[in-house]
Design a protein around this motif. Structure first.
Motif, PDB file in Angstrom:
ATOM      1  N   ALA A 122       0.826  -1.208   0.000  1.00 50.13           N
ATOM      2  CA  ALA A 122       0.000   0.000   0.000  1.00 50.13           C
ATOM      3  C   ALA A 122       0.858   1.255   0.000  1.00 50.13           C
ATOM      4  O   ALA A 122       0.538   2.243  -0.676  1.00 50.13           O
ATOM      5  CB  ALA A 122      -0.934  -0.005   1.216  1.00 50.13           C
ATOM      6  N   VAL A 123       1.968   1.224   0.745  1.00 52.07           N
ATOM      7  CA  VAL A 123       2.868   2.381   0.780  1.00 52.07           C
ATOM      8  C   VAL A 123       3.407   2.675  -0.611  1.00 52.07           C
ATOM      9  O   VAL A 123       3.519   3.838  -1.015  1.00 52.07           O
ATOM     10  CB  VAL A 123       4.031   2.122   1.764  1.00 52.07           C
ATOM     11  N   ALA A 124       3.712   1.628  -1.368  1.00 46.03           N
ATOM     12  CA  ALA A 124       4.236   1.819  -2.722  1.00 46.03           C
ATOM     13  C   ALA A 124       3.243   2.557  -3.613  1.00 46.03           C
ATOM     14  O   ALA A 124       3.640   3.216  -4.580  1.00 46.03           O
ATOM     15  CB  ALA A 124       4.593   0.464  -3.335  1.00 46.03           C
ATOM     16  N   ARG A 125       1.955   2.473  -3.282  1.00 47.59           N
ATOM     17  CA  ARG A 125       0.928   3.160  -4.075  1.00 47.59           C
ATOM     18  C   ARG A 125       0.531   4.505  -3.486  1.00 47.59           C
ATOM     19  O   ARG A 125       0.180   5.439  -4.210  1.00 47.59           O
ATOM     20  CB  ARG A 125      -0.293   2.247  -4.216  1.00 47.59           C
ATOM     21  N   PRO A 128       3.832   9.777  -2.285  1.00 49.28           N
ATOM     22  CA  PRO A 128       3.746  10.848  -3.297  1.00 49.28           C
ATOM     23  C   PRO A 128       4.613  10.619  -4.528  1.00 49.28           C
ATOM     24  O   PRO A 128       4.315  11.130  -5.607  1.00 49.28           O
ATOM     25  CB  PRO A 128       4.212  12.086  -2.516  1.00 49.28           C
ATOM     26  N   GLY A 129       5.668   9.823  -4.410  1.00 47.25           N
ATOM     27  CA  GLY A 129       6.534   9.559  -5.553  1.00 47.25           C
ATOM     28  C   GLY A 129       6.117   8.348  -6.368  1.00 47.25           C
ATOM     29  O   GLY A 129       6.822   7.954  -7.303  1.00 47.25           O
ATOM     30  N   ARG A 138      -0.881  10.030  -0.118  1.00 43.34           N
ATOM     31  CA  ARG A 138      -0.848  10.590   1.234  1.00 43.34           C
ATOM     32  C   ARG A 138       0.563  10.584   1.785  1.00 43.34           C
ATOM     33  O   ARG A 138       1.344   9.664   1.535  1.00 43.34           O
ATOM     34  CB  ARG A 138      -1.733   9.743   2.188  1.00 43.34           C
ATOM     35  N   GLU A 139       0.891  11.587   2.559  1.00 39.72           N
ATOM     36  CA  GLU A 139       2.111  11.554   3.353  1.00 39.72           C
ATOM     37  C   GLU A 139       1.883  10.576   4.509  1.00 39.72           C
ATOM     38  O   GLU A 139       0.793  10.513   5.068  1.00 39.72           O
ATOM     39  CB  GLU A 139       2.431  12.938   3.899  1.00 39.72           C
ATOM     40  N   ILE A 140       2.907   9.832   4.852  1.00 37.34           N
ATOM     41  CA  ILE A 140       2.797   8.837   5.920  1.00 37.34           C
ATOM     42  C   ILE A 140       3.722   9.246   7.056  1.00 37.34           C
ATOM     43  O   ILE A 140       4.936   9.392   6.872  1.00 37.34           O
ATOM     44  CB  ILE A 140       3.141   7.434   5.396  1.00 37.34           C
ATOM     45  N   ALA A 141       3.138   9.433   8.226  1.00 33.04           N
ATOM     46  CA  ALA A 141       3.900   9.914   9.378  1.00 33.04           C
ATOM     47  C   ALA A 141       4.710   8.809  10.034  1.00 33.04           C
ATOM     48  O   ALA A 141       5.841   9.033  10.484  1.00 33.04           O
ATOM     49  CB  ALA A 141       2.952  10.547  10.397  1.00 33.04           C
ATOM     50  N   HIS A 142       4.133   7.604  10.130  1.00 32.06           N
ATOM     51  CA  HIS A 142       4.811   6.479  10.777  1.00 32.06           C
ATOM     52  C   HIS A 142       4.426   5.180  10.087  1.00 32.06           C
ATOM     53  O   HIS A 142       3.268   5.011   9.670  1.00 32.06           O
ATOM     54  CB  HIS A 142       4.420   6.360  12.256  1.00 32.06           C
TER      55      HIS A 142
END
Length: 220
Positions: A122-125, A128-129, A138-142
């Motif tokens: 999910a982070v890969a999608r 922002p890059g 979305r920006e991810i804080a943690h």
């Protein structure tokens, strides 16, 4: 610590997804610092949002003032749909982020075992890059990845700019996902791994230590 929990149903791509919202006590935190979405272990091996590791991570975030959302993947509990070998489960997590983590507020993601693999995908999608850009960028804080199942699934690497916001924690004696496999995944990324000496996959006897590590990570 006093918290309140309420049941949710999130509309997912395969139907309704059963979820629970944990909120910190208002007398300690007038306003939550953000929302963490937490993914559970493998659905075909008894994994649910009530798993002890998932619950421990939720408690750690809530204790630090975050709103926690645990949910059941498709086909688990009251969630509709069926097992999709990790593909649709990533879409499930993204649906929960879109529905239960308000835009404009801080977002954190956490997962255990298969759930940690889903979080990495999910982070890969969401990042922002990402190419192509996702509608839910979305920006991810943690990030918290506990017992990530990299030897059973092809987990995406974590973007370099998120490394300092990422906690990868693994048991030294993990019999389900050997530590060597996690190090092989992390090494090319220069991504640190926190190893719990004597720990195994389900962190038996070490849940208080896991909770402390997550709290410390979120605090920092």
């Amino acid at each position: 610590m006093n918290t309140s929990a309420s049941s949710l149903t999130v509309r997912g791509p395969a139907g309704g997804l059963e979820a629970v919202l944990d909120v910190p006590a208002p007398d300690l935190f007038a306003q939550p610092l953000g929302t963490v979405v937490i993914a559970h272990p493998h659905p075909q091996f008894g994994g649910t949002m009530h798993n002890k590791v998932v619950h421990t991570m939720a408690r750690a975030f809530v204790r630090r003032g975050w709103r926690g959302v645990r949910f059941n993947f498709r086909g688990v509990g009251a969630s509709e749909g069926g097992w999709d070998e990790g593909r649709g489960e990533v879409d499930d997590l993204l649906a929960v982020v879109g529905a239960a983590a308000p835009a404009g507020e801080a977002l954190a993601l956490a997962g255990f075992s298969f759930g940690a693999f889903v979080v990495a995908q999910a982070v890969a999608r969401l990042h922002p890059g990402a190419e192509p850009p996702h509608a839910l960028t979305r920006e991810i804080a943690h990030l918290v990845l506990a017992g990530i199942a990299v030897t059973r699934f092809d987990a995406a690497p974590i973007p370099a700019d998120l490394h300092e916001r990422t906690l990868v924690v693994h048991g030294e004696l993990d019999e389900t996902v050997p530590l060597a496999g996690v190090l092989d995944w992390a090494r090319p990324q220069s991504l640190p791994v926190t190893v719990l000496p004597g720990g195994e996959h389900f962190f038996h006897g070490q849940l208080p230590l896991l909770k402390m590590l997550v709290e410390r990570h979120v605090r920092d």
